[in-house]
Motif scaffolding. Structure first.
Motif, PDB file in Angstrom:
ATOM      1  N   TYR A 242      25.980  81.017  28.303  1.00 28.53           N
ATOM      2  CA  TYR A 242      26.007  81.153  29.755  1.00 28.53           C
ATOM      3  C   TYR A 242      24.597  81.107  30.346  1.00 28.53           C
ATOM      4  O   TYR A 242      24.387  80.569  31.438  1.00 28.53           O
ATOM      5  N   GLN A 243      23.622  81.675  29.610  1.00 33.94           N
ATOM      6  CA  GLN A 243      22.236  81.608  30.080  1.00 33.94           C
ATOM      7  C   GLN A 243      21.782  80.140  30.178  1.00 33.94           C
ATOM      8  O   GLN A 243      21.167  79.718  31.165  1.00 33.94           O
ATOM      9  N   GLU A 244      22.105  79.390  29.131  1.00 31.98           N
ATOM     10  CA  GLU A 244      21.762  77.963  29.157  1.00 31.98           C
ATOM     11  C   GLU A 244      22.545  77.232  30.244  1.00 31.98           C
ATOM     12  O   GLU A 244      22.023  76.335  30.916  1.00 31.98           O
ATOM     13  N   PHE A 245      23.819  77.654  30.416  1.00 38.36           N
ATOM     14  CA  PHE A 245      24.654  77.069  31.469  1.00 38.36           C
ATOM     15  C   PHE A 245      24.015  77.284  32.846  1.00 38.36           C
ATOM     16  O   PHE A 245      23.958  76.365  33.683  1.00 38.36           O
ATOM     17  N   ILE A 246      23.521  78.507  33.086  1.00 40.82           N
ATOM     18  CA  ILE A 246      22.899  78.816  34.384  1.00 40.82           C
ATOM     19  C   ILE A 246      21.668  77.945  34.609  1.00 40.82           C
ATOM     20  O   ILE A 246      21.458  77.384  35.697  1.00 40.82           O
ATOM     21  N   ILE A 247      20.843  77.829  33.558  1.00 44.18           N
ATOM     22  CA  ILE A 247      19.610  77.029  33.694  1.00 44.18           C
ATOM     23  C   ILE A 247      19.942  75.569  33.992  1.00 44.18           C
ATOM     24  O   ILE A 247      19.390  74.955  34.911  1.00 44.18           O
ATOM     25  N   LEU A 248      20.888  75.014  33.198  1.00 44.16           N
ATOM     26  CA  LEU A 248      21.239  73.604  33.394  1.00 44.16           C
ATOM     27  C   LEU A 248      21.940  73.377  34.731  1.00 44.16           C
ATOM     28  O   LEU A 248      21.722  72.357  35.400  1.00 44.16           O
ATOM     29  N   HIS A 249      22.797  74.336  35.114  1.00 43.52           N
ATOM     30  CA  HIS A 249      23.503  74.200  36.388  1.00 43.52           C
ATOM     31  C   HIS A 249      22.525  74.269  37.561  1.00 43.52           C
ATOM     32  O   HIS A 249      22.646  73.522  38.551  1.00 43.52           O
ATOM     33  N   LYS A 250      21.545  75.154  37.451  1.00 41.56           N
ATOM     34  CA  LYS A 250      20.514  75.241  38.482  1.00 41.56           C
ATOM     35  C   LYS A 250      19.706  73.937  38.546  1.00 41.56           C
ATOM     36  O   LYS A 250      19.397  73.424  39.629  1.00 41.56           O
ATOM     37  N   GLY A 251      19.374  73.425  37.344  1.00 38.20           N
ATOM     38  CA  GLY A 251      18.656  72.142  37.313  1.00 38.20           C
ATOM     39  C   GLY A 251      19.478  71.019  37.934  1.00 38.20           C
ATOM     40  O   GLY A 251      18.948  70.149  38.633  1.00 38.20           O
ATOM     41  N   LYS A 252      20.804  71.065  37.685  1.00 34.59           N
ATOM     42  CA  LYS A 252      21.684  70.051  38.270  1.00 34.59           C
ATOM     43  C   LYS A 252      21.679  70.149  39.791  1.00 34.59           C
ATOM     44  O   LYS A 252      21.568  69.133  40.498  1.00 34.59           O
ATOM     45  N   LYS A 253      21.798  71.388  40.312  1.00 38.14           N
ATOM     46  CA  LYS A 253      21.799  71.568  41.765  1.00 38.14           C
ATOM     47  C   LYS A 253      20.494  71.086  42.381  1.00 38.14           C
ATOM     48  O   LYS A 253      20.491  70.382  43.405  1.00 38.14           O
ATOM     49  N   GLU A 254      19.379  71.479  41.740  1.00 33.86           N
ATOM     50  CA  GLU A 254      18.082  71.050  42.269  1.00 33.86           C
ATOM     51  C   GLU A 254      17.930  69.533  42.190  1.00 33.86           C
ATOM     52  O   GLU A 254      17.391  68.899  43.103  1.00 33.86           O
ATOM     53  N   SER A 255      18.431  68.961  41.080  1.00 38.79           N
ATOM     54  CA  SER A 255      18.351  67.508  40.937  1.00 38.79           C
ATOM     55  C   SER A 255      19.188  66.800  42.000  1.00 38.79           C
ATOM     56  O   SER A 255      18.760  65.809  42.596  1.00 38.79           O
ATOM     57  N   ILE A 256      20.404  67.327  42.227  1.00 40.68           N
ATOM     58  CA  ILE A 256      21.259  66.734  43.268  1.00 40.68           C
ATOM     59  C   ILE A 256      20.611  66.886  44.636  1.00 40.68           C
ATOM     60  O   ILE A 256      20.653  65.970  45.470  1.00 40.68           O
ATOM     61  N   LYS A 257      19.984  68.044  44.851  1.00 41.00           N
ATOM     62  CA  LYS A 257      19.292  68.256  46.124  1.00 41.00           C
ATOM     63  C   LYS A 257      18.158  67.248  46.291  1.00 41.00           C
ATOM     64  O   LYS A 257      17.997  66.636  47.353  1.00 41.00           O
ATOM     65  N   ARG A 258      17.372  67.086  45.195  1.00 39.62           N
ATOM     66  CA  ARG A 258      16.283  66.100  45.261  1.00 39.62           C
ATOM     67  C   ARG A 258      16.831  64.692  45.452  1.00 39.62           C
ATOM     68  O   ARG A 258      16.267  63.884  46.192  1.00 39.62           O
ATOM     69  N   TRP A 259      17.963  64.420  44.760  1.00 34.28           N
ATOM     70  CA  TRP A 259      18.575  63.095  44.888  1.00 34.28           C
ATOM     71  C   TRP A 259      19.036  62.848  46.324  1.00 34.28           C
ATOM     72  O   TRP A 259      18.836  61.764  46.875  1.00 34.28           O
ATOM     73  N   LYS A 260      19.648  63.887  46.918  1.00 34.44           N
ATOM     74  CA  LYS A 260      20.080  63.748  48.312  1.00 34.44           C
ATOM     75  C   LYS A 260      18.888  63.553  49.239  1.00 34.44           C
ATOM     76  O   LYS A 260      18.928  62.734  50.166  1.00 34.44           O
ATOM     77  N   GLU A 261      17.818  64.333  48.980  1.00 33.33           N
ATOM     78  CA  GLU A 261      16.612  64.165  49.795  1.00 33.33           C
ATOM     79  C   GLU A 261      16.033  62.761  49.627  1.00 33.33           C
ATOM     80  O   GLU A 261      15.595  62.130  50.600  1.00 33.33           O
ATOM     81  N   LYS A 262      16.041  62.283  48.374  1.00 30.99           N
ATOM     82  CA  LYS A 262      15.542  60.935  48.112  1.00 30.99           C
ATOM     83  C   LYS A 262      16.401  59.892  48.815  1.00 30.99           C
ATOM     84  O   LYS A 262      15.884  58.934  49.409  1.00 30.99           O
ATOM     85  N   GLN A 263      17.752  60.119  48.718  1.00 31.10           N
ATOM     86  CA  GLN A 263      18.649  59.187  49.409  1.00 31.10           C
ATOM     87  C   GLN A 263      18.401  59.206  50.912  1.00 31.10           C
ATOM     88  O   GLN A 263      18.410  58.159  51.567  1.00 31.10           O
ATOM     89  N   GLN A 264      18.179  60.422  51.440  1.00 36.63           N
ATOM     90  CA  GLN A 264      17.906  60.540  52.868  1.00 36.63           C
ATOM     91  C   GLN A 264      16.599  59.845  53.232  1.00 36.63           C
ATOM     92  O   GLN A 264      16.507  59.140  54.248  1.00 36.63           O
ATOM     93  N   GLN A 265      15.584  60.053  52.364  1.00 33.45           N
ATOM     94  CA  GLN A 265      14.306  59.382  52.606  1.00 33.45           C
ATOM     95  C   GLN A 265      14.447  57.865  52.525  1.00 33.45           C
ATOM     96  O   GLN A 265      13.892  57.129  53.343  1.00 33.45           O
ATOM     97  N   GLU A 266      15.212  57.414  51.492  1.00 42.93           N
ATOM     98  CA  GLU A 266      15.433  55.970  51.375  1.00 42.93           C
ATOM     99  C   GLU A 266      16.201  55.436  52.579  1.00 42.93           C
ATOM    100  O   GLU A 266      15.909  54.351  53.085  1.00 42.93           O
ATOM    101  N   LYS A 267      17.191  56.243  53.017  1.00 47.93           N
ATOM    102  CA  LYS A 267      17.959  55.832  54.193  1.00 47.93           C
ATOM    103  C   LYS A 267      17.052  55.737  55.417  1.00 47.93           C
ATOM    104  O   LYS A 267      17.112  54.764  56.182  1.00 47.93           O
ATOM    105  N   GLN A 268      16.198  56.779  55.581  1.00 45.99           N
ATOM    106  CA  GLN A 268      15.263  56.742  56.699  1.00 45.99           C
ATOM    107  C   GLN A 268      14.270  55.591  56.552  1.00 45.99           C
ATOM    108  O   GLN A 268      13.933  54.916  57.530  1.00 45.99           O
TER     109      GLN A 268
END
Length: 401
Positions: A250-276
C-alpha cells in the motif's frame, strides 16, 4: 463487526454479479464489433485481391478517376493560359497602338478604352485567382479540421480498445494495448497500471472486504504501526506478516498513485499549454494570413495607382507631344505665311521695277522715235532742198542752153 463484514460481503457479491453481467454485455458487444470489422475487412480484401473478379472493374474505375483528375487539371491550366494569353495580346496591341498611331482625339478615346479593357481583364483574372486561393484555404482548413476530428476518433477508439482489452483480458490485445500505452501515456501512468496488473489490482490481491477493513484501520492510525494489532481483529485469517506485506504494497501504491496523479496533472497542463500554443499559432497564422491578404490588397492598390499614374503620364506625354506638334505646325504655318508674304513683296517690287523699266523704255523709245522723226524730217527737208537745188541747176543749165 462480523455482521458488518458479512453485509459488506453480500453487497460486494451483488456488485460482482452486476459487474460480471456488464462485462459479459461489453464482451458480446466487442465480439459483434470485431465480427463486423472482420466482415468489412474480408470484403475489402476481396475487392483489392488481384485474383478477384472485381479487380478489373476497380482498375477501370481507378483509371477513369485518374483521367478525370488529369482532364480537370489540364482544363484549369488551359483556362489560365488562355486568360494570360488574352491579357498579353491586349497589352501587345496597346503597345502597338502607342508606338505607331498618330495622336488624335479619336486615338485618345480608343487608347483609354483599350487601357480600361486590359485593366478589367487583369482585375478579373486577379479576382478569380483570389477566389480560387480563398477556396483552397477554406478547403485546407476544412481538411485540417476533419483530420483533427479523425485523429480524435482514432484516439478515442484506441482508448476504447484498451478498456475493452482490459475487460476481456485477451493476451494479443494486451500486447497491442501495452504498446499503445507506452507510446501515448506518461511513464508514471504506465508504471502504476503495470504495478496494479502485477500485484492484483486495486485491492492488492486481497478481497475487497479485507482491503476496505485494512484501509479503515490504517487511516484511523494514520499509517503508524500501532494499527497492526487492531487490524488483526478485523482481518480474520490474515497474519501479521500478511498485513505488513500489504502495508508495504500500500505504501508503494500510494507513491505510485501520487506519481500518476501528478503526471496526469502535468500532462493536462502540457495539453493545455499545447492547446494554448496551438491557439496562439492559429491566431498568429490567421493574423499573418490577414496581413498577407492586406499586403496583397495594398500591393494591388499600389500597382493599380501606379498603372493609373503611368497611364496619366502617357496621356500627359501625348498631350505635350500633341501641343509640341501643334506648335511646330503653327510655326511652320507662320513661316510659310512669312515666306509667302516676302515672295509677294518681292514679286511686287519686281513688278514695280519692271513697270519703271517699261516706262523708261517707252520714254526712251518715244524720244528715239521723235529723234528719228526729226532726223527723217531733216533728211526729207535736205532731200527736198537737194532736189530744189538740182532742179534749179537743171533749169539754169537748160536756160543756158
Amino acid at each position: 463487526q462480523n455482521d458488518s463484514c458479512s453485509s459488506t460481503t453480500g453487497t460486494g457479491h451483488l456488485f460482482k454479479n452486476w459487474k460480471m453481467k456488464a462485462e459479459q454485455a461489453e464482451k458480446a458487444e466487442f465480439l459483434r464489433t470485431a465480427e463486423n470489422l472482420k466482415t468489412q475487412l474480408a470484403k475489402n480484401g476481396y475487392l483489392y485481391n488481384r485474383k478477384s473478379g472485381f479487380r478489373i472493374e476497380y482498375n477501370i474505375l481507378e483509371e477513369l478517376e485518374h483521367s478525370l483528375t488529369l482532364m480537370k487539371k489540364t482544363s484549369t491550366e488551359a483556362k489560365i493560359l488562355k486568360q494570360l494569353s488574352k491579357i498579353k495580346d491586349s497589352v501587345k496591341r496597346l503597345q502597338h497602338q502607342l508606338k505607331y498611331m498618330k495622336p488624335t482625339p479619336e486615338f485618345v478615346d480608343k487608347l483609354k478604352e483599350m487601357m480600361e479593357e486590359v485593366e478589367n481583364a487583369i482585375s478579373a483574372f486577379k479576382e478569380e485567382q483570389r477566389q480560387i486561393y480563398e477556396q483552397l484555404v477554406k478547403e485546407e482548413k476544412t481538411a485540417i479540421n476533419e483530420l483533427s476530428v479523425f485523429e480524435r476518433k482514432v484516439e478515442l477508439w484506441v482508448l476504447g480498445s484498451s478498456r475493452t482489452a482490459k475487460v476481456l483480458k485477451l493476451p494479443s490485445v494486451r500486447v497491442s494495448v501495452d504498446k499503445i500505452l507506452e507510446n501515448h501515456l506518461p511513464e508514471e501512468v504506465i508504471e502504476f497500471e503495470r504495478f496494479l496488473q502485477q500485484t492484483g489490482g486495486w485491492p492488492g490481491g486481497w478481497d475487497d472486504c479485507d482491503h476496505q477493513n485494512f484501509l479503515k484501520v490504517w487511516k484511523k492510525h494514520k499509517g503508524r504501526l500501532s494499527y497492526v494489532d487492531e487490524a488483526l481483529e478485523y482481518l480474520s485469517g490474515r497474519t501479521k506478516e500478511d498485513i505488513l506485506q500489504h502495508d508495504k504494497w500500500y505504501q508503494e501504491f500510494i507513491i505510485l498513485h501520487k506519481g500518476k496523479k501528478e503526471s496526469i496533472k502535468r500532462w493536462k497542463e502540457k495539453q493545455q499549454q499545447e492547446k494554448q500554443g496551438n491557439l496562439k499559432k492559429k491566431k498568429k497564422s490567421e493574423k499573418m494570413l490577414k496581413e498577407e491578404l492586406l499586403q496583397n490588397e495594398e500591393a494591388q492598390k499600389q500597382k493599380a495607382a501606379e498603372e493609373r499614374k503611368r497611364r496619366q503620364a502617357a496621356i500627359e506625354a501625348w498631350k505635350e507631344q500633341k501641343a509640341i506638334a501643334l506648335a511646330v505646325d503653327q510655326a511652320s504655318q507662320v513661316k510659310l505665311e512669312e515666306k509667302k508674304e516676302k515672295k509677294q513683296q518681292k514679286e511686287h517690287q519686281r513688278r514695280c521695277h519692271m513697270k519703271l523699266v517699261l516706262e523708261k523704255y517707252t520714254l526712251l523709245k518715244k524720244e528715239k522715235e521723235e529723234l528719228e522723226k526729226l532726223e527723217k524730217e531733216k533728211r526729207e527737208k535736205a532731200r527736198k532742198e537737194e532736189r530744189k537745188r538740182i532742179a534749179a541747176e537743171e533749169i539754169t543749165k537748160f536756160q543756158q542752153r
